[in-house]
Design a protein around this motif. Sequence first.
Motif, mmCIF file in Angstrom:
data_model
loop_
_atom_site.group_PDB
_atom_site.id
_atom_site.type_symbol
_atom_site.label_atom_id
_atom_site.label_comp_id
_atom_site.label_asym_id
_atom_site.label_seq_id
_atom_site.Cartn_x
_atom_site.Cartn_y
_atom_site.Cartn_z
ATOM 1 N N LEU A 142 -12.865 -46.171 26.358
ATOM 2 C CA LEU A 142 -11.576 -45.786 25.799
ATOM 3 C C LEU A 142 -11.821 -45.368 24.355
ATOM 4 O O LEU A 142 -12.598 -46.006 23.635
ATOM 5 C CB LEU A 142 -10.586 -46.945 25.857
ATOM 6 C CG LEU A 142 -10.489 -47.733 27.173
ATOM 7 C CD1 LEU A 142 -9.453 -48.849 27.036
ATOM 8 C CD2 LEU A 142 -10.139 -46.822 28.325
ATOM 9 N N TYR A 143 -11.127 -44.321 23.890
ATOM 10 C CA TYR A 143 -11.432 -43.793 22.564
ATOM 11 C C TYR A 143 -10.220 -43.053 22.019
ATOM 12 O O TYR A 143 -9.318 -42.639 22.765
ATOM 13 C CB TYR A 143 -12.636 -42.847 22.632
ATOM 14 C CG TYR A 143 -12.458 -41.741 23.648
ATOM 15 C CD1 TYR A 143 -11.922 -40.504 23.290
ATOM 16 C CD2 TYR A 143 -12.786 -41.952 24.989
ATOM 17 C CE1 TYR A 143 -11.735 -39.506 24.227
ATOM 18 C CE2 TYR A 143 -12.601 -40.959 25.937
ATOM 19 C CZ TYR A 143 -12.068 -39.738 25.555
ATOM 20 O OH TYR A 143 -11.858 -38.745 26.480
ATOM 21 N N THR A 144 -10.214 -42.860 20.700
ATOM 22 C CA THR A 144 -9.187 -42.032 20.070
ATOM 23 C C THR A 144 -9.742 -40.631 19.857
ATOM 24 O O THR A 144 -10.959 -40.398 19.941
ATOM 25 C CB THR A 144 -8.732 -42.643 18.732
ATOM 26 O OG1 THR A 144 -9.868 -42.827 17.881
ATOM 27 C CG2 THR A 144 -8.045 -43.982 18.941
ATOM 28 N N ASP A 145 -8.846 -39.676 19.566
ATOM 29 C CA ASP A 145 -9.264 -38.270 19.548
ATOM 30 C C ASP A 145 -10.245 -37.927 18.441
ATOM 31 O O ASP A 145 -10.888 -36.878 18.485
ATOM 32 C CB ASP A 145 -8.044 -37.349 19.473
ATOM 33 C CG ASP A 145 -7.166 -37.628 18.256
ATOM 34 O OD1 ASP A 145 -7.571 -38.420 17.384
ATOM 35 O OD2 ASP A 145 -6.066 -37.053 18.184
ATOM 36 N N GLY A 146 -10.388 -38.810 17.440
ATOM 37 C CA GLY A 146 -11.376 -38.541 16.394
ATOM 38 C C GLY A 146 -12.786 -38.451 16.932
ATOM 39 O O GLY A 146 -13.650 -37.801 16.324
ATOM 40 N N LEU A 147 -13.053 -39.061 18.109
ATOM 41 C CA LEU A 147 -14.394 -39.018 18.683
ATOM 42 C C LEU A 147 -14.726 -37.635 19.214
ATOM 43 O O LEU A 147 -15.863 -37.169 19.083
ATOM 44 C CB LEU A 147 -14.499 -40.047 19.814
ATOM 45 C CG LEU A 147 -15.859 -40.134 20.513
ATOM 46 C CD1 LEU A 147 -16.895 -40.706 19.551
ATOM 47 C CD2 LEU A 147 -15.767 -40.968 21.783
ATOM 48 N N VAL A 148 -13.743 -36.951 19.823
ATOM 49 C CA VAL A 148 -14.033 -35.701 20.538
ATOM 50 C C VAL A 148 -13.537 -34.462 19.807
ATOM 51 O O VAL A 148 -13.750 -33.341 20.277
ATOM 52 C CB VAL A 148 -13.427 -35.747 21.964
ATOM 53 C CG1 VAL A 148 -14.166 -36.773 22.807
ATOM 54 C CG2 VAL A 148 -11.943 -36.063 21.920
ATOM 55 N N GLU A 149 -12.889 -34.638 18.660
ATOM 56 C CA GLU A 149 -12.360 -33.482 17.931
ATOM 57 C C GLU A 149 -13.108 -33.208 16.632
ATOM 58 O O GLU A 149 -12.637 -32.451 15.800
ATOM 59 C CB GLU A 149 -10.871 -33.672 17.628
ATOM 60 C CG GLU A 149 -9.984 -33.604 18.864
ATOM 61 C CD GLU A 149 -8.508 -33.630 18.525
ATOM 62 O OE1 GLU A 149 -8.170 -34.009 17.379
ATOM 63 O OE2 GLU A 149 -7.695 -33.283 19.388
ATOM 64 N N SER A 150 -14.280 -33.817 16.446
ATOM 65 C CA SER A 150 -15.009 -33.642 15.186
ATOM 66 C C SER A 150 -15.447 -32.193 14.979
ATOM 67 O O SER A 150 -15.655 -31.761 13.850
ATOM 68 C CB SER A 150 -16.232 -34.564 15.143
ATOM 69 O OG SER A 150 -17.141 -34.237 16.187
ATOM 70 N N HIS A 169 -13.928 -31.655 11.453
ATOM 71 C CA HIS A 169 -12.591 -32.249 11.326
ATOM 72 C C HIS A 169 -12.767 -33.761 11.332
ATOM 73 O O HIS A 169 -13.096 -34.358 12.354
ATOM 74 C CB HIS A 169 -11.686 -31.811 12.477
ATOM 75 C CG HIS A 169 -10.381 -32.542 12.519
ATOM 76 N ND1 HIS A 169 -9.389 -32.331 11.587
ATOM 77 C CD2 HIS A 169 -9.917 -33.492 13.368
ATOM 78 C CE1 HIS A 169 -8.359 -33.113 11.869
ATOM 79 N NE2 HIS A 169 -8.655 -33.835 12.938
ATOM 80 N N ALA A 170 -12.575 -34.383 10.165
ATOM 81 C CA ALA A 170 -12.765 -35.831 10.042
ATOM 82 C C ALA A 170 -11.480 -36.557 10.419
ATOM 83 O O ALA A 170 -10.382 -36.154 10.018
ATOM 84 C CB ALA A 170 -13.174 -36.196 8.620
ATOM 85 N N ASP A 171 -11.624 -37.627 11.191
ATOM 86 C CA ASP A 171 -10.470 -38.423 11.598
ATOM 87 C C ASP A 171 -10.953 -39.825 11.931
ATOM 88 O O ASP A 171 -12.119 -40.027 12.300
ATOM 89 C CB ASP A 171 -9.799 -37.787 12.821
ATOM 90 C CG ASP A 171 -8.394 -38.337 13.060
ATOM 91 O OD1 ASP A 171 -7.927 -39.131 12.226
ATOM 92 O OD2 ASP A 171 -7.773 -37.978 14.084
ATOM 93 N N ASP A 172 -10.034 -40.800 11.803
ATOM 94 C CA ASP A 172 -10.378 -42.153 12.209
ATOM 95 C C ASP A 172 -10.784 -42.151 13.685
ATOM 96 O O ASP A 172 -10.244 -41.373 14.488
ATOM 97 C CB ASP A 172 -9.191 -43.091 12.016
ATOM 98 C CG ASP A 172 -8.824 -43.249 10.553
ATOM 99 O OD1 ASP A 172 -9.670 -42.960 9.702
ATOM 100 O OD2 ASP A 172 -7.687 -43.661 10.267
ATOM 101 N N THR A 173 -11.715 -43.013 14.035
ATOM 102 C CA THR A 173 -12.225 -43.054 15.412
ATOM 103 C C THR A 173 -12.399 -44.492 15.865
ATOM 104 O O THR A 173 -12.981 -45.309 15.150
ATOM 105 C CB THR A 173 -13.570 -42.319 15.515
ATOM 106 O OG1 THR A 173 -13.398 -40.955 15.114
ATOM 107 C CG2 THR A 173 -14.106 -42.360 16.936
ATOM 108 N N VAL A 174 -11.896 -44.781 17.059
ATOM 109 C CA VAL A 174 -12.124 -46.067 17.706
ATOM 110 C C VAL A 174 -12.715 -45.799 19.083
ATOM 111 O O VAL A 174 -12.246 -44.922 19.811
ATOM 112 C CB VAL A 174 -10.823 -46.882 17.853
ATOM 113 C CG1 VAL A 174 -11.055 -48.117 18.716
ATOM 114 C CG2 VAL A 174 -10.299 -47.303 16.492
#
Length: 404
Positions: free
Chosen positions: A341-349, A389-394
Amino acid sequence: MRPDLARIRRRLRTACAEAGVPADDRGRLVLAVTLLAEPALTAGETVDVATAASEPRLAVTVRLDHAVAQGSRDALPLLPERGDGPTLTWHLTGGRPAAPADLGPDLGPDLDDDRATREEMLALVARVDSLAHEQRDLKHELAETNSGVLAMYVELEQRDEQLRRAHAAIFRELEDALRPRPPVVPGLELAVHYSPTDQDSPTGGDLYDWFVLPGGQVHVTLVDAVGHGVTSTRHALTVTHAIRTLALEGHPFRDLIAHASHTLATIEPDLMATVLLARLDPATGRTRFANGGHPEPVLVTAAEPARLLPAPVPGRGVGFPDPGSRGLAEVVLAAGDTVLLYTDGLVESRKDIDEGQARLLALADADRRRPVAGLPRELVTRMHDVVLHADDTVVLALRRTFAR
């Protein structure tokens, strides 16, 4: 020297001596008037000089037959009042008037002028020496001041670094408080990794929650609140707490996202967040997913390529129009199977979610045997090799270890 020029110089020196004008100022005045009068007298022009003493000042006025422009006035060793006419006026500050005996005997125009010129030259040299000494003292003081400023700057930099470290420690403690440790569940291995956009910033809007229900099932909530900063953190925390409360009260799993959205609508009208829920039974491996606008989870098995687990019908998150999950995705995990399970910061970098999910599936396949404890961090590190594109990631990893 022309007699009339000598008389002008003598008159200026006498007036300066009677007014107590210092020899260096007197010398600059005499030189300035000489530079004006000598060519004028040579050309047959008239040069009138007038002096007027009024303690503690001496006014000297020179009138020529031609105008003197401001540029020529600025080139004189002692600047007169501004103007561009034929009259030039100086105002000098006096002091203790000289006694008649101090004026010296009249030795004749030439000898007297030479003596006075030497005196004025010595005074000007002394003034230059004094200015040079003052300049050296000023440079020394400036160097000491610069040294002190530099030391203060270094100290401020050290304090700033200490504050940054203290803030970072506080932020890490805040993250620990907001991000619960994985529950200990026989038959399951769980791990998590959080990567903030800014290492020195507090946690953002990507939060998760996991706990064991009274019946033994493991509930997982993953939230990505819209926005940044403390407000998004508060919104994400509000959603996770609302869903935990509803789940523990026994509300149907499928209805949790919609119910939380309706409950929070009047409390947090500006709150918007995507939500992914997982409900896993360690005894059977049965796992259900409710998705409210969130990236699809990934299933990794021993026998098949890693794949996404989309909901039968796309759902919407908390705070969105018509929120909730329309249908549940469901799988049965065998021993060794892993769910990510992950947030979009993982796949939108790289600014392309489809490309990001394709890379994630490839990496998940390659790392299917990696221990769960280090899997989330490894995935984040390799997925973020290029960040446009930097974003928080879990990233959360859940692996069933054996069938009970």
